[in-house]
Design an enzyme around this catalytic site. Structure first.
Site, short mmCIF file in Angstrom:
data_model
loop_
_atom_site.label_atom_id
_atom_site.label_comp_id
_atom_site.label_asym_id
_atom_site.label_seq_id
_atom_site.Cartn_x
_atom_site.Cartn_y
_atom_site.Cartn_z
N GLU A 219 -1.38 -1.06 -6.21
CA GLU A 219 -3.00 -0.74 -6.03
C GLU A 219 -2.54 0.16 -7.71
OE1 GLU A 219 -5.23 1.34 -2.54
OE2 GLU A 219 -3.33 2.25 -2.70
N ASP B 229 0.84 -1.69 -0.08
CA ASP B 229 -0.33 -0.30 -0.12
C ASP B 229 0.82 1.11 -0.32
OD1 ASP B 229 -2.68 0.73 0.44
OD2 ASP B 229 -1.56 2.19 2.16
N ASP C 156 -3.37 0.34 6.54
CA ASP C 156 -2.35 0.67 5.64
C ASP C 156 -1.96 -1.05 5.51
OD1 ASP C 156 -2.72 3.12 5.12
OD2 ASP C 156 -1.02 3.83 6.14
#
Ligand SMILES: [Zn+2]
Length: 430
Positions: free
Chosen positions: A290, A202, A372
């Site tokens: 991501e 993340d 996170d």
């Protein structure tokens, strides 16, 4: 063996005469763009079409000899003009594609006239480009000193494992940089030294990245102290700048200071990201991140956001080539995969999550986790389905996230020997 295109960037330390030449080239590039835009406008009015880059180059060659007002052209490398025509050619084609809905990302406007001081000073050169020690050699401009040693790239070009394709020179705040586009041959290892290892990552602002690996280990790379200090100064300078009267000398000064600080933050951040991404790519075969709608986010007003957006794109690019170099793979989660909203224990989806909520608390199973870390765990789960997706050549869906999880392999990160295209993006079966 694979060829990858990478960039090498060096800060320049030009002499005053060289700096004048750099400014002149940036001016020439801007002039050529505007001149070509004018010609294209004329043709469009008459014939409903534009000139191509090659046609513009031909027109220019005639015009520069015929028009005494253009006699100064010879002061700059002819590449500066030629590359500006190519850029305009591409911009016009991208504009047309965007219009027709054939181009991803935000809608593009028609190319605009570039005004001095209102656009970035930059130009691109091709041809006899080289580097050695602490100098780079550019056509027409000659040898310019760099702040750091270029030895690594010089050694690779000498050995024939890298070839410089072009050099883009640009100014950020008061500093000039050269960025080489380099085609590099890589003897990518076929297999990673630690096969089967995976980590979900993340990306953040204060914590640069948070990772959870397949053994459940949590890695957090905090932004370094210089970074947070620079960010703090940046915030203050930004406020100070917006308080000044627009158009005033004070405003101009404050804006220059702000630009310098932005450049400083970007530098510090890039350094930290390089270290962190190298370590990840060396340790893990599969890295999952991501996907972020970076073009859409740039418009975001929040400073932290703006700064972090640059970092996300950068981290992604670094991970893409570094995983490949190590024989690994970078997997990118679908843009709509709600990594921070899902419970990493049971898959429950939280209806909404504000940025201020630093802890994830599940409304179904009661699981709590750092925000996170929870997001990284969800990304890690995708790695398992990603492995399936590579074998089955389509993205799989993790049970419990109906219609959410799709994975794609980052283009250019395919293993050596495979084609460099991305696996087809998965149809999200419910
Ligand atoms: Zn749960």
């Amino acid at each position: 063996m694979a060829t990858v295109v990478t960039a090498y960037r060096f800060a320049l330390d030009p002499s005053p005469a060289q700096e004048r030449a750099l400014r002149s080239h940036a001016g020439a590039s801007r002039f050529a763009w505007n001149w070509a835009l004018g010609r294209c406008g004329e043709r469009y009015a008459a014939e409903r079409k534009w000139y191509s880059g090659a046609e513009l180059h031909k027109l220019w060659n005639t015009a520069k000899k015929a028009d005494p007002a253009l006699a100064w052209w010879g002061e700059n490398s002819k590449c500066a003009y030629q590359e500006a025509f190519r850029d305009l050619d591409r911009a016009l084609r991208d504009f047309t594609k965007s219009r027709k809905g054939q181009r991803k990302g935000r809608r593009l406007g028609f190319p605009r006239v570039k005004k001095k001081g209102r656009c970035r000073d930059s130009f691109r050169l091709t041809g006899a480009i080289g580097c050695a020690g602490s100098t780079v050699t550019l056509p027409r401009l000659g040898a310019i000193r760099t702040h750091k040693d270029t030895g690594k790239l010089a050694a690779r070009t000498a050995a024939g494992t890298a070839r410089i394709l072009s050099a883009t020179v640009s100014r950020t705040a008061q500093r000039w940089f050269v960025s080489f586009t380099v085609a590099a041959r890589r003897d990518s290892p076929q297999v990673h030294v630690r096969p089967g290892t995976a980590i979900g990552v993340d990306l953040g602002v204060k914590t640069l990245l948070t990772g959870v690996d397949d053994a459940g280990r949590v890695t957090a790379v905090a932004g370094s102290r210089p970074l947070s200090a620079a960010l703090r100064r940046l915030r203050r300078a930004s406020r100070a700048c917006s308080r000044k009267q627009p158009g005033s000398a004070r405003r101009r000064k404050a804006a220059a200071r702000l630009a310098r600080l932005h450049a400083r933050v970007a530098d510090v951040r890039a350094d930290a990201l390089h270290k962190a991404t190298s370590a990840l790519a060396a340790r893990y075969e599969t890295v999952v991140v991501e996907d972020l709608n970076v073009t859409g986010m740039i418009s975001s007003k929040k400073l932290a956001r703006a700064v972090s957006d640059q970092g996300f794109g950068q981290a992604r690019r670094m991970l893409a080539y570094k995983t490949q170099r190590n024989g690994g793979t970078l997997l990118v989660a679908d843009r709509w995969f709600p990594s921070s909203k899902l419970c990493s224990a049971c898959g429950w989806r939280k209806p909404s999550l504000t940025l201020a909520e630093r802890t994830f608390a599940c409304g179904q199973c009661g699981h709590t986790d750092d925000r996170d870390v929870n997001a990284a765990r969800n990304l890690l789960h995708l790695a398992a389905s990603g492995a399936d997706s590579q074998n089955a050549c389509r993205a799989a869906v993790r049970p419990g996230n109906a219609g959410q999880a799709a994975l794609k392999q980052e283009p250019g990160t395919a293993h050596a020997g495979q084609t460099g295209t991305a696996t087809p993006q998965g149809t999200a079966a419910a």
